[in-house]
Design a protein around this motif. Structure first.
Motif, short mmCIF file in Angstrom:
data_model
loop_
_atom_site.label_atom_id
_atom_site.label_comp_id
_atom_site.label_asym_id
_atom_site.label_seq_id
_atom_site.Cartn_x
_atom_site.Cartn_y
_atom_site.Cartn_z
N ALA A 46 17.22 -42.15 10.76
CA ALA A 46 17.71 -42.41 9.39
C ALA A 46 17.78 -41.12 8.58
O ALA A 46 18.54 -40.22 8.92
N PHE A 47 16.98 -40.99 7.51
CA PHE A 47 17.03 -39.79 6.67
C PHE A 47 16.41 -38.57 7.36
O PHE A 47 16.53 -37.45 6.86
N ALA A 48 15.74 -38.77 8.48
CA ALA A 48 15.12 -37.67 9.24
C ALA A 48 14.12 -36.88 8.39
O ALA A 48 14.08 -35.66 8.43
N LYS A 49 13.34 -37.60 7.62
CA LYS A 49 12.36 -36.96 6.73
C LYS A 49 11.40 -36.09 7.52
O LYS A 49 10.86 -36.50 8.55
N ASP A 50 11.20 -34.87 7.04
CA ASP A 50 10.28 -33.88 7.63
C ASP A 50 10.66 -33.48 9.05
O ASP A 50 9.80 -33.11 9.84
N MET A 51 11.94 -33.57 9.38
CA MET A 51 12.42 -33.16 10.71
C MET A 51 13.20 -31.85 10.65
O MET A 51 14.27 -31.71 11.22
N LYS A 52 12.65 -30.89 9.92
CA LYS A 52 13.22 -29.54 9.84
C LYS A 52 14.69 -29.59 9.43
O LYS A 52 15.06 -30.28 8.48
N GLN A 53 15.56 -28.89 10.18
CA GLN A 53 16.96 -28.81 9.74
C GLN A 53 17.68 -30.14 9.83
O GLN A 53 18.67 -30.37 9.12
N LEU A 54 17.19 -31.08 10.63
CA LEU A 54 17.85 -32.37 10.79
C LEU A 54 17.87 -33.17 9.48
O LEU A 54 18.80 -33.94 9.22
N GLU A 55 16.85 -32.98 8.64
CA GLU A 55 16.77 -33.76 7.40
C GLU A 55 17.88 -33.40 6.41
O GLU A 55 18.06 -34.08 5.40
N HIS A 56 18.65 -32.36 6.72
CA HIS A 56 19.74 -31.97 5.85
C HIS A 56 21.05 -32.68 6.18
O HIS A 56 22.05 -32.49 5.49
N TRP A 57 21.06 -33.52 7.23
CA TRP A 57 22.33 -34.12 7.63
C TRP A 57 22.94 -35.00 6.52
O TRP A 57 24.18 -34.99 6.37
N PRO A 58 22.16 -35.77 5.72
CA PRO A 58 22.81 -36.57 4.67
C PRO A 58 23.56 -35.69 3.66
O PRO A 58 24.62 -36.08 3.16
N GLU A 59 23.00 -34.52 3.37
CA GLU A 59 23.67 -33.62 2.43
C GLU A 59 24.94 -33.03 3.06
O GLU A 59 25.95 -32.83 2.38
N LEU A 60 24.89 -32.78 4.37
CA LEU A 60 26.08 -32.30 5.07
C LEU A 60 27.19 -33.34 5.01
O LEU A 60 28.36 -33.01 4.80
N PHE A 61 26.81 -34.61 5.19
CA PHE A 61 27.80 -35.68 5.10
C PHE A 61 28.36 -35.79 3.69
O PHE A 61 29.58 -35.92 3.50
N TYR A 62 27.48 -35.71 2.71
CA TYR A 62 27.92 -35.79 1.31
C TYR A 62 28.91 -34.67 0.98
O TYR A 62 29.97 -34.90 0.38
N ASN A 63 28.59 -33.46 1.39
CA ASN A 63 29.48 -32.31 1.12
C ASN A 63 30.81 -32.47 1.83
O ASN A 63 31.87 -32.16 1.27
N TRP A 64 30.76 -32.96 3.06
CA TRP A 64 32.01 -33.20 3.82
C TRP A 64 32.86 -34.23 3.10
O TRP A 64 34.07 -34.04 2.93
N LEU A 65 32.23 -35.31 2.67
CA LEU A 65 32.96 -36.38 2.01
C LEU A 65 33.55 -35.93 0.68
O LEU A 65 34.70 -36.26 0.35
N MET A 66 32.81 -35.15 -0.07
CA MET A 66 33.27 -34.70 -1.37
C MET A 66 34.46 -33.73 -1.25
O MET A 66 35.26 -33.60 -2.16
N ASN A 67 34.55 -33.05 -0.12
CA ASN A 67 35.63 -32.09 0.09
C ASN A 67 36.79 -32.67 0.91
O ASN A 67 37.74 -31.97 1.21
N LEU A 68 36.66 -33.95 1.26
CA LEU A 68 37.69 -34.59 2.06
C LEU A 68 38.85 -35.01 1.17
O LEU A 68 38.66 -35.69 0.16
N GLU A 69 40.05 -34.60 1.55
CA GLU A 69 41.23 -34.95 0.75
C GLU A 69 41.79 -36.32 1.14
O GLU A 69 41.69 -36.71 2.28
#
Length: 304
Positions: A281-304
């Motif tokens: 899920a949110f990958a809490k406390d899983m190092k770089q993996l916990e950033h995946w929701p933010e990566l998705f959010y940024n991708w979605l916000m920049n999607l035309e």
């Protein structure tokens, strides 16, 4: 003091999202592909709310606050191997987070093929997903969302359902019931998180395959629901996340889908992490993996 402020802010965002939440049935009268029975829905509440034997499919709607609303919307399909729905873990928790960041989020409570009420069990999840996205489009103006910015997101077996919707949106899964069914069921984007993609024996998650297609499905059925084989030039942009040490759903599922998308020149972003296993899920406390929701959010916000 800083931690206290963050906690209060998080609680406020959650309360905002919850205040916007409402549940809507997918079908007005007759639920397609379903017989009347004495079966009842089962809800088990521990740290994860597990729903099984769904009899009345619904969507739970979390609208973003007006000042934050981006008009983008995501239909969320929780996972659970087509046996249960991990309702909060891969559903409502994400809907609340997205709504607090301006993304309207709608959680799909879809029927599971193990129900004895179903006449064609393998079609029920897709029927509910198609109907859900059509209902969202029907209410686009009322909910202040962009009907051309409605996507789907799925986790594990929910990722299979999301990718099935994304590749089978024109498949006539049920007969039209009303004007809603004349609307497109095509998602404008897909977010697939440690997804089951293929039904091929060498790749699939065997539990999901058995639950969806039965013990001895035909090759035609296996190929139809192996979504890496169903991509066309019309398939929508896709965001993918998986971990190489996933022992439940092999990372090859995501790699095959990515390769097929690339062959059709579909806009795709993929993130493969070395850790995580499955169902994080949110990958809490899983190092770089916990950033995946933010990566998705940024991708979605920049999607035309």
């Amino acid at each position: 003091m800083k931690k206290y402020f963050i906690l209060i802010a998080t609680m406020c965002f959650t309360l905002i999202a919850n205040a916007q939440s409402k549940t809507i049935p997918l079908w007005k009268k007759n639920i397609p592909n379903q017989l009347k029975s004495s079966e009842k829905e089962i809800i088990e509440e521990t740290n994860i709310i597990r729903i099984s034997n769904v009899q009345k499919p619904t969507i739970e709607v979390f609208l973003a606050p007006k000042k934050l609303n981006t008009k983008k919307t995501v239909l969320i399909c929780p996972g659970g191997g087509y046996g249960i729905l991990a309702w909060n873990h891969e559903g409502t928790n994400f809907a609340e987070r997205f709504a607090s960041k301006g993304i309207n989020a709608i959680v799909l409570k879809y029927r599971l093929p193990g129900s004895k009420s179903l006449t064609k069990p393998h079609l029920a999840p897709l029927q509910d997903a198609q109907r859900a996205i059509r209902i969202i489009r029907k209410n686009a103006k009322k909910w202040n969302i962009d009907e051309n910015q409605i996507g789907v997101m799925g986790f594990s077996a929910g990722g299979h359902l999301a990718s099935t919707l994304g590749t089978h949106y024109n498949f006539e899964a049920y007969k039209k019931q009303d004007k809603i069914d004349k609307l497109s069921a095509k998602p404008n984007f897909m977010g697939l998180i440690y997804p089951v993609i293929s039904m091929q024996d060498s790749v699939t998650h065997k539990g999901s395959k058995k639950n969806l297609l039965g013990k001895n499905p035909s090759k035609k059925m296996v190929d139809l629901f192996s979504n890496e084989l169903q991509i066309t030039k019309e398939t929508s942009p896709t965001f993918l996340v998986h971990s190489t040490n996933d022992k439940a759903v092999p990372v090859k599922n995501t790699l095959l889908f990515f390769e097929a998308l690339q062959q059709k020149n579909i806009k795709t972003e993929m993130h493969i992490f070395p850790i995580g296993g499955h169902g994080y899920a949110f990958a809490k406390d899983m190092k770089q993996l916990e950033h995946w929701p933010e990566l998705f959010y940024n991708w979605l916000m920049n999607l035309e």
